[in-house]
Design a protein around this motif. Structure first.
Motif, short mmCIF file in Angstrom:
data_model
loop_
_atom_site.label_atom_id
_atom_site.label_comp_id
_atom_site.label_asym_id
_atom_site.label_seq_id
_atom_site.Cartn_x
_atom_site.Cartn_y
_atom_site.Cartn_z
N LEU A 207 17.74 -26.67 45.99
CA LEU A 207 18.26 -27.93 45.47
C LEU A 207 17.16 -28.91 45.07
O LEU A 207 17.46 -30.04 44.68
CB LEU A 207 19.13 -28.61 46.54
N HIS A 208 15.88 -28.50 45.16
CA HIS A 208 14.82 -29.51 45.07
C HIS A 208 14.88 -30.34 43.78
O HIS A 208 14.55 -31.51 43.78
CB HIS A 208 13.43 -28.88 45.27
N ASP A 209 15.32 -29.74 42.69
CA ASP A 209 15.37 -30.49 41.42
C ASP A 209 16.79 -30.82 40.99
O ASP A 209 17.03 -31.06 39.80
CB ASP A 209 14.68 -29.67 40.31
N ILE A 210 17.73 -30.85 41.94
CA ILE A 210 19.14 -31.08 41.58
C ILE A 210 19.31 -32.41 40.82
O ILE A 210 20.18 -32.53 39.95
CB ILE A 210 20.04 -31.04 42.86
N LYS A 236 12.52 -39.94 38.14
CA LYS A 236 13.72 -40.42 38.83
C LYS A 236 14.59 -39.28 39.35
O LYS A 236 15.55 -39.50 40.07
CB LYS A 236 14.55 -41.31 37.88
N HIS A 237 14.27 -38.02 38.97
CA HIS A 237 15.12 -36.93 39.45
C HIS A 237 15.08 -36.84 40.98
O HIS A 237 16.00 -36.36 41.61
CB HIS A 237 14.74 -35.58 38.81
N THR A 238 13.99 -37.36 41.58
CA THR A 238 13.90 -37.34 43.05
C THR A 238 14.91 -38.31 43.67
O THR A 238 15.63 -37.95 44.59
CB THR A 238 12.47 -37.74 43.48
N SER A 268 11.03 -35.91 48.53
CA SER A 268 9.59 -35.96 48.85
C SER A 268 8.75 -34.82 48.25
O SER A 268 7.56 -34.74 48.52
CB SER A 268 9.40 -35.96 50.37
N HIS A 269 9.35 -33.96 47.40
CA HIS A 269 8.56 -32.81 46.95
C HIS A 269 7.49 -33.16 45.90
O HIS A 269 6.68 -32.32 45.54
CB HIS A 269 9.46 -31.65 46.48
N HIS A 270 7.52 -34.42 45.41
CA HIS A 270 6.45 -34.83 44.49
C HIS A 270 5.49 -35.84 45.11
O HIS A 270 4.72 -36.49 44.41
CB HIS A 270 7.04 -35.41 43.20
N GLU A 271 5.58 -36.00 46.44
CA GLU A 271 4.62 -36.88 47.12
C GLU A 271 3.28 -36.14 47.24
O GLU A 271 3.26 -34.91 47.31
CB GLU A 271 5.14 -37.25 48.52
N SER A 297 5.15 -24.71 46.94
CA SER A 297 5.95 -23.70 46.21
C SER A 297 6.12 -24.13 44.75
O SER A 297 5.98 -23.32 43.83
CB SER A 297 7.35 -23.58 46.82
N ASP A 298 6.45 -25.40 44.58
CA ASP A 298 6.78 -25.94 43.25
C ASP A 298 5.57 -25.87 42.32
O ASP A 298 5.67 -25.39 41.18
CB ASP A 298 7.23 -27.40 43.44
N ILE A 299 4.43 -26.32 42.81
CA ILE A 299 3.23 -26.37 41.95
C ILE A 299 2.74 -24.95 41.64
O ILE A 299 2.39 -24.63 40.50
CB ILE A 299 2.11 -27.21 42.60
FE FE2 Z 1 10.85 -31.84 40.99
#
Ligand code: FE2
Length: 365
Positions: A207-210, A236-238, A268-271, A297-299
């Motif tokens: 769901l990280h980018d829901i 703003k997606h966060t 918090s996945h873009h902190e 994981s994301d990067i």
């Molecule tokens: Fe994201």
């Protein structure tokens, strides 16, 4: 009872006459095992399971109280109902027995009618308890399957909106699983991840980018680089994602640990470790562990995947960047702990090479 000895009882008594009587009374209905002492009973129970235990209080060596204490300390044996056999004059002993976890007591001298009535009653309750336990675990498994299906649907929604993220979600979830397993394996006191928290991190990765479903097509699907303003919009997606989950938490009350972990990851996945990330500019330990896991994981996946505006990097090139950003973007201790895990990312990236496209049928004419 049905009369079929399909359920088993262990009778523990140092009095051979009592053991014989119990066997005579109970064996037409149950499989009856006999132990002449507490020690023998414990040895028997190391290897065998029974459905109910009849336990004499007064025995030389390990007495009934000591036996039940040991039973209650063993997770496998603790649920087995224990009925004490106590002497008539020992009313205070009955109280002690019940306090120690016995379900009932039978006064000596025993009679067939009382033994059968009490044993039948508690055996029925035990069978009912076990059925309930099975039913609860079946229902829990069903609920978990349903939750997983809904997660897949939601992940699919994000993928449909955001071209090419179907594979991204599958791969990042696989990377998060490897990271969580590695953290649990290392058992570092700074990173306490219970099996439930770990499971919630892995599931929530989907769901990280829901929140991207709330970003306009013109920005989300724009080929080429984004302007500063457009990038601010994407950021703003966060917070959009967190708002969506807040609504679900408000509906469900505060009970769902899963939704709270999902919210942590989404927000918090873009902190960044040095506090220069978004949306809250959290730094170091202010960033939840789940968010730090997701960031890696994301990067890694963004770097090793092809995008309309860039080619895919090799594993080594991606790792150079991740190591280069350790201490600024990523948690240094966590990156150090994952050194042996990263080569397995490459295997996933290779095996999922064809999973990077949009879902089937996307934007078909
Ligand atoms: Fe994201």
């Amino acid at each position: 009872m049905s009369g079929k000895p399909s359920y088993s009882i262990l009778a523990v008594d140092d009095d051979a006459t009592n053991l014989r009587m119990l066997h005579e009374i109970l064996s037409p209905s149950y499989k009856v095992y006999a132990a002449p002492s507490g020690e023998r009973a414990m040895r028997f129970l190391e290897k065998r399971d029974v459905d109910l235990i009849l336990l004499d209080v007064e025995m030389p060596g390990l007495n009934g109280y000591e036996v039940i204490k040991r039973l209650k300390e063993d997770p496998r044996l603790a649920p087995v109902p224990v009925l004490f056999l106590t002497a008539q004059e020992g009313r205070d002993k009955e109280e002690t027995a019940l306090r120690l976890g016995a379900v009932d007591y039978i006064l000596k001298p025993i009679t067939a009618g009382v033994v059968l009535a009490r044993v039948n009653l508690h055996m029925e309750l035990e069978i009912y308890r076990k059925r309930l336990e099975t039913l609860v675990s079946q229902k829990t498994a069903q609920l978990s399957d349903t939750q997983n299906s809904i997660l897949d649907i939601l992940a699919g929604v994000t993928a449909w909106r955001d071209s090419g993220t179907g594979g991204h979600i599958t791969r990042t979830t696989a990377y998060s699983r490897l990271i969580v397993e590695s953290i649990i394996e290392h058992g570092h006191p700074k990173y306490v991840i219970s099996p439930l928290y770990g499971d919630n991190i892995v599931k929530s990765s989907k769901l990280h980018d829901i929140g991207k479903v709330a970003i306009s097509d013109s920005i989300l699907l724009k080929p080429g680089r984004l302007t500063g303003e457009e990038f601010d919009e994407i950021k703003k997606h966060t917070t959009f994602g967190a708002q969506m989950i807040d609504d679900a938490i408000a509906d469900l009350g505060d009970e769902s640990s899963f939704l709270h972990v999902s919210r942590e990851i989404v927000i918090s996945h873009h902190e960044w470790w040095n506090g220069s990330g978004y949306p809250m500019a959290l730094a170091e330990d202010e960033i939840p562990i789940s968010g730090r896991v997701m960031a890696i994981s994301d990067i890694y996946d963004s770097l090793t995947s092809e995008r309309p505006y860039k080619g895919a990097m090799s594993h080594d090139e991606a790792m150079d960047i991740i190591y280069g950003e350790t201490g600024t973007h990523f948690d240094p201790l966590l990156i150090e702990m994952l050194q042996d895990t990263f080569p397995r990312f490459e295997e996933i990236a290779a095996s999922q090479q064809n999973a990077g496209g949009a879902p089937r049928g996307k934007r078909s004419p």
